[in-house]
Scaffold this motif. Structure first.
Motif, PDB file in Angstrom:
ATOM      1  N   LEU A   1       0.687  -1.068   0.135  1.00 46.17           N
ATOM      2  CA  LEU A   1      -0.113   0.082  -0.062  1.00 46.17           C
ATOM      3  C   LEU A   1       0.845   1.247  -0.080  1.00 46.17           C
ATOM      4  CD1 LEU A   1      -2.818  -0.969   2.361  1.00 46.17           C
ATOM      5  CD2 LEU A   1      -2.883  -1.149  -0.128  1.00 46.17           C
ATOM      6  N   ASP A   2       2.123   1.079   0.004  1.00 45.21           N
ATOM      7  CA  ASP A   2       3.117   2.225   0.043  1.00 45.21           C
ATOM      8  C   ASP A   2       4.555   1.864  -0.405  1.00 45.21           C
ATOM      9  OD1 ASP A   2       4.328   4.830  -0.138  1.00 45.21           O
ATOM     10  OD2 ASP A   2       3.840   5.298   1.956  1.00 45.21           O
ATOM     11  N   ILE A   3       4.914   1.549  -1.364  1.00 45.56           N
ATOM     12  CA  ILE A   3       6.234   1.043  -1.604  1.00 45.56           C
ATOM     13  C   ILE A   3       7.383   2.071  -1.549  1.00 45.56           C
ATOM     14  CG2 ILE A   3       5.739  -0.577  -3.495  1.00 45.56           C
ATOM     15  CD1 ILE A   3       6.476   1.189  -5.524  1.00 45.56           C
ATOM     16  N   SER A   4       6.974   3.478  -1.071  1.00 46.02           N
ATOM     17  CA  SER A   4       7.765   4.342  -0.892  1.00 46.02           C
ATOM     18  C   SER A   4       8.297   4.460   0.565  1.00 46.02           C
ATOM     19  CB  SER A   4       7.385   5.914  -1.142  1.00 46.02           C
ATOM     20  OG  SER A   4       6.093   6.187  -0.115  1.00 46.02           O
ATOM     21  N   MET A   5       7.400   3.711   1.579  1.00 47.94           N
ATOM     22  CA  MET A   5       7.733   3.500   2.831  1.00 47.94           C
ATOM     23  C   MET A   5       7.693   4.938   3.588  1.00 47.94           C
ATOM     24  SD  MET A   5       7.932   0.375   3.482  1.00 47.94           S
ATOM     25  CE  MET A   5       8.813   0.306   5.108  1.00 47.94           C
ATOM     26  N   GLN A   6       6.462   5.709   3.153  1.00 50.73           N
ATOM     27  CA  GLN A   6       6.259   7.156   3.654  1.00 50.73           C
ATOM     28  C   GLN A   6       7.534   8.149   3.280  1.00 50.73           C
ATOM     29  OE1 GLN A   6       5.584   6.710   7.811  1.00 50.73           O
ATOM     30  NE2 GLN A   6       3.583   5.606   7.443  1.00 50.73           N
ATOM     31  N   LYS A   7       8.225   7.862   2.234  1.00 49.06           N
ATOM     32  CA  LYS A   7       9.159   8.898   1.659  1.00 49.06           C
ATOM     33  C   LYS A   7       8.497   9.843   1.144  1.00 49.06           C
ATOM     34  CE  LYS A   7      13.032   5.610   1.786  1.00 49.06           C
ATOM     35  NZ  LYS A   7      14.213   4.806   1.119  1.00 49.06           N
ATOM     36  N   GLU A   8       7.374   9.383   0.379  1.00 49.70           N
ATOM     37  CA  GLU A   8       6.479  10.253  -0.503  1.00 49.70           C
ATOM     38  C   GLU A   8       5.354  11.011   0.478  1.00 49.70           C
ATOM     39  OE1 GLU A   8       7.391  11.674  -3.380  1.00 49.70           O
ATOM     40  OE2 GLU A   8       8.252   9.897  -4.642  1.00 49.70           O
ATOM     41  N   ALA A   9       5.092  12.253   0.013  1.00 46.56           N
ATOM     42  CA  ALA A   9       3.923  12.929   0.933  1.00 46.56           C
ATOM     43  C   ALA A   9       2.745  12.166   0.711  1.00 46.56           C
ATOM     44  CB  ALA A   9       3.650  14.093   0.211  1.00 46.56           C
ATOM     45  N   MET A  10       2.425  11.455  -0.467  1.00 46.24           N
ATOM     46  CA  MET A  10       1.187  10.611  -0.808  1.00 46.24           C
ATOM     47  C   MET A  10       1.762   9.057  -0.992  1.00 46.24           C
ATOM     48  SD  MET A  10      -1.165  12.878  -0.514  1.00 46.24           S
ATOM     49  CE  MET A  10      -2.531  12.044  -1.290  1.00 46.24           C
ATOM     50  N   PRO A  11       1.017   8.325  -0.501  1.00 50.18           N
ATOM     51  CA  PRO A  11       1.511   6.560  -0.734  1.00 50.18           C
ATOM     52  C   PRO A  11       1.553   6.395  -2.143  1.00 50.18           C
ATOM     53  CG  PRO A  11      -0.961   6.634   0.066  1.00 50.18           C
ATOM     54  CD  PRO A  11      -0.344   8.136   0.203  1.00 50.18           C
ATOM     55  N   VAL A  12       2.473   5.438  -2.728  1.00 52.48           N
ATOM     56  CA  VAL A  12       2.491   4.781  -3.741  1.00 52.48           C
ATOM     57  C   VAL A  12       2.323   3.469  -3.759  1.00 52.48           C
ATOM     58  CG1 VAL A  12       4.012   4.384  -5.809  1.00 52.48           C
ATOM     59  CG2 VAL A  12       4.568   6.531  -4.420  1.00 52.48           C
ATOM     60  N   LEU A  13       1.031   3.148  -4.381  1.00 53.46           N
ATOM     61  CA  LEU A  13       0.716   1.641  -4.330  1.00 53.46           C
ATOM     62  C   LEU A  13       1.278   0.660  -5.336  1.00 53.46           C
ATOM     63  CD1 LEU A  13      -1.685   3.737  -3.644  1.00 53.46           C
ATOM     64  CD2 LEU A  13      -3.083   1.591  -3.154  1.00 53.46           C
ATOM     65  N   LEU A  14       1.391  -0.366  -4.956  1.00 54.22           N
ATOM     66  CA  LEU A  14       1.851  -1.389  -5.844  1.00 54.22           C
ATOM     67  C   LEU A  14       0.791  -2.517  -6.101  1.00 54.22           C
ATOM     68  CD1 LEU A  14       4.252  -2.868  -7.595  1.00 54.22           C
ATOM     69  CD2 LEU A  14       5.053  -3.822  -5.787  1.00 54.22           C
ATOM     70  N   PHE A  15       0.196  -2.735  -7.468  1.00 52.84           N
ATOM     71  CA  PHE A  15      -0.750  -3.882  -7.904  1.00 52.84           C
ATOM     72  C   PHE A  15      -0.256  -4.623  -8.723  1.00 52.84           C
ATOM     73  CE2 PHE A  15      -4.587  -4.968 -10.080  1.00 52.84           C
ATOM     74  CZ  PHE A  15      -5.400  -5.561  -8.716  1.00 52.84           C
ATOM     75  N   ASN A  16      -0.450  -5.979  -8.411  1.00 53.38           N
ATOM     76  CA  ASN A  16      -0.354  -7.128  -9.578  1.00 53.38           C
ATOM     77  C   ASN A  16      -1.252  -8.218  -9.338  1.00 53.38           C
ATOM     78  OD1 ASN A  16       0.646  -8.913 -11.427  1.00 53.38           O
ATOM     79  ND2 ASN A  16       2.698  -9.024 -10.573  1.00 53.38           N
ATOM     80  N   ASP A  17      -2.159  -8.360  -9.910  1.00 51.40           N
ATOM     81  CA  ASP A  17      -3.186  -9.346 -10.016  1.00 51.40           C
ATOM     82  C   ASP A  17      -3.182 -10.315 -11.143  1.00 51.40           C
ATOM     83  OD1 ASP A  17      -4.227  -7.883 -11.776  1.00 51.40           O
ATOM     84  OD2 ASP A  17      -6.312  -7.961 -11.109  1.00 51.40           O
ATOM     85  N   ILE A  18      -1.770 -10.403 -11.955  1.00 54.06           N
ATOM     86  CA  ILE A  18      -1.809 -11.083 -13.182  1.00 54.06           C
ATOM     87  C   ILE A  18      -0.750 -12.223 -13.016  1.00 54.06           C
ATOM     88  CG2 ILE A  18      -0.965 -10.743 -15.510  1.00 54.06           C
ATOM     89  CD1 ILE A  18      -1.903  -8.346 -15.721  1.00 54.06           C
ATOM     90  N   ASP A  19       0.366 -11.982 -12.452  1.00 54.26           N
ATOM     91  CA  ASP A  19       1.340 -12.959 -12.248  1.00 54.26           C
ATOM     92  C   ASP A  19       1.882 -12.854 -10.913  1.00 54.26           C
ATOM     93  OD1 ASP A  19       3.165 -10.753 -12.357  1.00 54.26           O
ATOM     94  OD2 ASP A  19       3.294 -11.311 -14.665  1.00 54.26           O
ATOM     95  N   ASN A  20       3.076 -13.338 -10.492  1.00 54.56           N
ATOM     96  CA  ASN A  20       3.829 -13.468  -9.297  1.00 54.56           C
ATOM     97  C   ASN A  20       5.036 -12.586  -9.342  1.00 54.56           C
ATOM     98  OD1 ASN A  20       2.092 -15.560  -8.196  1.00 54.56           O
ATOM     99  ND2 ASN A  20       3.084 -17.126  -9.131  1.00 54.56           N
ATOM    100  N   ASP A  21       5.063 -11.665 -10.226  1.00 57.10           N
ATOM    101  CA  ASP A  21       6.231 -10.787 -10.280  1.00 57.10           C
ATOM    102  C   ASP A  21       6.098  -9.771  -9.287  1.00 57.10           C
ATOM    103  OD1 ASP A  21       8.005  -8.461 -11.169  1.00 57.10           O
ATOM    104  OD2 ASP A  21       7.992  -9.632 -12.917  1.00 57.10           O
ATOM    105  N   HIS A  22       7.049  -9.624  -8.407  1.00 50.23           N
ATOM    106  CA  HIS A  22       7.205  -8.856  -7.286  1.00 50.23           C
ATOM    107  C   HIS A  22       8.477  -7.861  -7.789  1.00 50.23           C
ATOM    108  CE1 HIS A  22       5.048 -11.627  -4.535  1.00 50.23           C
ATOM    109  NE2 HIS A  22       4.474 -11.287  -5.474  1.00 50.23           N
ATOM    110  N   ASP A  23       8.857  -7.587  -8.852  1.00 44.30           N
ATOM    111  CA  ASP A  23      10.128  -6.737  -9.306  1.00 44.30           C
ATOM    112  C   ASP A  23      10.221  -5.389  -8.450  1.00 44.30           C
ATOM    113  OD1 ASP A  23      12.430  -6.838 -10.800  1.00 44.30           O
ATOM    114  OD2 ASP A  23      11.606  -5.027 -11.447  1.00 44.30           O
TER     115      ASP A  23
END
Length: 673
Positions: free
Chosen positions: A403-425
């Motif tokens: 729900l926030d790959i920036s780990m609160q480094k950004e003023a707004m959260p940056v989400l990461l979404f993948n419902d297609i495969d197992n890629d977590h790059d």
């Protein structure tokens, strides 16, 4: 090339369906179906000429507007906020003020000028030879909209790109004019002083004067080339400018019977705003009420008749003509006008009947059903994004990796979404919120004696301060943080400036104001989209990485080129705020200039969301170079701004320029695919 197919002669088709229901009805007043008025917005009355010290307009209200006979009549005081009336009031104000401007220019040249109010001519008399020179400012006669109905079909990819780019450039000019005019008015009168202006109307008036409205030579039935389902608009006049809906106030756009070959009116588009008591909007199925018989408060007070727009809708149903549907959504979060208009695609009218409305008066109702096989409705996507902003896991219980790959480094959260495969790059890289420059970049301040220098604007920067002078005497942003015009380089206020954090010259350094989402796509690998609506000219985010000199980059590239070269970015900044189509002598900003960028950025281990933005030759994002934390012109920050209004959930795209290592099929950079 796609084909433009004219409609068949409707004279050869059956005559209109007769109805006995309306024979005994009371005679209502004749008026178009007017949509509810927009909410109060920040607007603009006047436009300016960059080459003159004063704006084109002067004074406040102009109490007259042209009527259908092309004469001036008093503007109804009870209709001050009507978009149609206000547009013509501002158009007339622009015309009269332009005459005044020419007179002033002759006076400045020490020439006696005389203004004839009837001929609108400025006559200058030379005292030496008594010869006169007349400069006539004729009233602009606008060409009427075409009466020819056509349908554009079978567009190839190249044709579609052409039309899309044409629409994009037209909307870019419209937004640029609107933002620039509002800023100029604030500069002239002071922020929040006097009557609220209408920048949207001013932009439309200027573009119409220069013949820049689209789709005027043909009246298009069906989809408008270059406009996508889901495209957003903030103002009614913008719909007129691009030709999606040609009425400034009426909810039904149609070809009048007087212009039709058969003498029958034909409807082409409608606007649904949910402001009428008898409307029933079910999304795919819509019950739309006709026009007429309403008072000034949009209450039904008389019976409707089968004429005008009502008859046009009935005739479109009879001939099976599809209707463009635009939905208006009030009080939408993030809208500059508190309202958005979204194009939802094509509908067919399947039924028409006369019914008793909730107010007890007779109204015409039309049942429209959306044509199958079209992309998802833009209004549905807007509602989905609104829910996603507050309850992402409720809407999407599966697929979110973070729900926030920036780990609160950004003023707004940056989400990461993948419902297609197992890629977590993207999870394997350290998130880099700001670019890392070599230490010698900051030492440049000491070498040049720049440390400790900054503006002394305690309450906020004003024109004439040190930072304004560094930007050529003007600021790059308006009071809402929107980019006024692209420049080779922008100097923002830095750590040694005394202005507060809310200074208008501190925009990109604050970080993103939008909730971005990195998502996995079957077509483009990883991409980026926003959960929020992004206005044209808004700052999106910085393109970050570890800066390397070219010598370091050559060594680094021996193990594989995971580098981004800023000098390859196309200078799209020159397109934003380009007024060359309305000002023939317009010169794009050339100050401050920067030397060729001779560095690369390593994103192989540390990066941010910008590295996943797709490559496109028709992008919706531009690169703007900015300096704020150091003064080394050779190493600016790479800031990304919106080239156009970007709806929620639409993928962001960027032109990486020639020579990029992009996949031919996906258009993605190899380093981020």
């Amino acid at each position: 090339m796609g084909s433009i197919v004219p409609f068949q002669d409707l004279n050869l088709l059956p005559s209109p369906i007769s109805t006995t229901t309306t024979a005994s009805l009371l005679t209502p007043k004749l008026e178009p179906k007017a949509e509810p008025l927009d909410e109060p917005i920040q607007t603009h009355q006047q436009f300016f000429n960059n080459n003159t010290p004063e704006p084109f307009f002067s004074g406040s209200a102009f109490p007259f507007f042209p009527n259908s006979q092309n004469t001036l009549v008093p503007e109804p005081t009870s209709d001050q906020d009507n978009v149609f009336s206000e547009y013509y009031r501002i158009s007339e104000l622009f015309r009269s003020a332009f005459s005044k401007r020419l007179q002033q220019q002759l006076q400045y040249a020490d020439v006696e000028a005389h203004l004839d109010p009837n001929s609108q001519a400025i006559v200058s008399v030379n005292q030496d030879n008594q010869l006169s020179t007349t400069v006539v400012v004729p009233r602009r006669k606008y060409d009427k909209r075409s009466s020819e109905l056509v349908r554009v079909q079978d567009l190839g990819m190249e044709d579609w790109k052409y039309f899309r780019d044409n629409v994009r450039r037209t909307r870019m000019l419209y937004d640029s004019l609107r933002i620039l005019s509002v800023d100029e008015e604030d500069k002239r009168r002071g922020l929040g002083q006097g009557r609220r202006a209408r920048g949207d109307l001013m932009a439309a008036s200027v573009m119409r004067d220069h013949g820049l409205w689209l789709n005027r030579d043909k009246r298009i039935v069906g989809p408008i080339p270059g406009i996508l389902i889901g495209d957003l608009f903030f103002f009614r006049m913008e719909l007129c400018v691009v030709g999606l809906h040609g009425q400034a106030q009426a909810g039904i756009d149609y070809l009048p019977g007087s212009q039709s070959a058969s003498g029958e009116p034909i409807a082409t588009s409608i606007i649904v705003s949910g402001g009428y008591e008898d409307d029933e909007d079910g999304g795919e199925v819509l019950v739309y009420t006709g026009h007429g018989g309403q008072d000034k408060l949009n209450r039904q007070c008389e019976h409707q008749r089968l004429e005008g727009g009502n008859l046009a809708l009935e005739r479109s149903m009879h001939y099976g003509i599809e209707i463009r549907v635009i939905r208006g959504i009030k009080k939408y979060e993030g809208s500059v006008s508190n309202k958005v208009y979204v194009y939802d695609g094509l509908y067919k009218i399947l039924d028409c009947w006369f019914d008793v409305g909730r107010s007890g008066f007779g109204v015409y109702k039309f049942r429209l059903v959306r044509i199958v096989g079209q992309p998802e409705m833009g209004s549905v996507i807007l509602k989905f994004a609104e829910t996603l902003r507050t309850r992402p896991l409720t809407v999407r219980p599966k697929g979110y990796l973070s729900l926030d790959i920036s780990m609160q480094k950004e003023a707004m959260p940056v989400l990461l979404f993948n419902d297609i495969d197992n890629d977590h790059d993207p999870l394997y890289y350290e998130y880099l919120a700001k670019t890392v420059f070599p230490p010698f970049v900051y030492n440049y301040n000491n070498q040049e004696g720049g440390t400790g220098t900054g503006c002394s604007c305690v309450s906020g920067c004003t024109y004439g301060c040190l930072c304004a002078m560094k930007n050529g005497g003007e600021f790059a942003y308006d009071n809402n943080g929107s980019l006024l015009r692209g420049k080779p380089l922008i100097f923002e206020c830095g750590p040694f400036c005394q202005c507060p954090p809310n200074c208008r010259n501190r925009v990109s350094q604050k970080g993103s104001r939008h909730r971005l989402e990195v998502f996995r796509s079957r077509e483009t690998g990883y991409g980026v989209r926003s959960l929020d609506l992004i206005h044209a000219g808004d700052f999106i985010c910085e393109y970050t990485g570890v800066v390397l000199t070219m010598e370091q980059a050559q060594i680094f590239a021996m193990n594989g080129d995971n580098l981004v070269y800023p000098n390859r970015f196309i200078a799209r900044w020159a397109e934003w705020g380009d007024l060359s189509r309305v000002l023939p002598d317009y010169m794009p900003p050339s100050y401050p200039s920067i030397p060729p960028l001779d560095f690369a950025m390593d994103v192989s281990r540390m990066r941010n969301a910008a590295c996943y933005i797709s490559h496109s030759v028709t992008p919706n994002v531009l690169v703007q170079y900015v300096l704020y934390d150091h003064n080394n012109l050779m190493f600016p920050h790479i800031m990304l701004f919106a080239l156009e209004n970007i709806p929620p959930m639409r993928e962001l795209s960027l032109d990486y320029g020639v020579g990029v290592a992009a996949d031919e099929w996906t258009g993605k950079l190899a380093i981020c695919n």
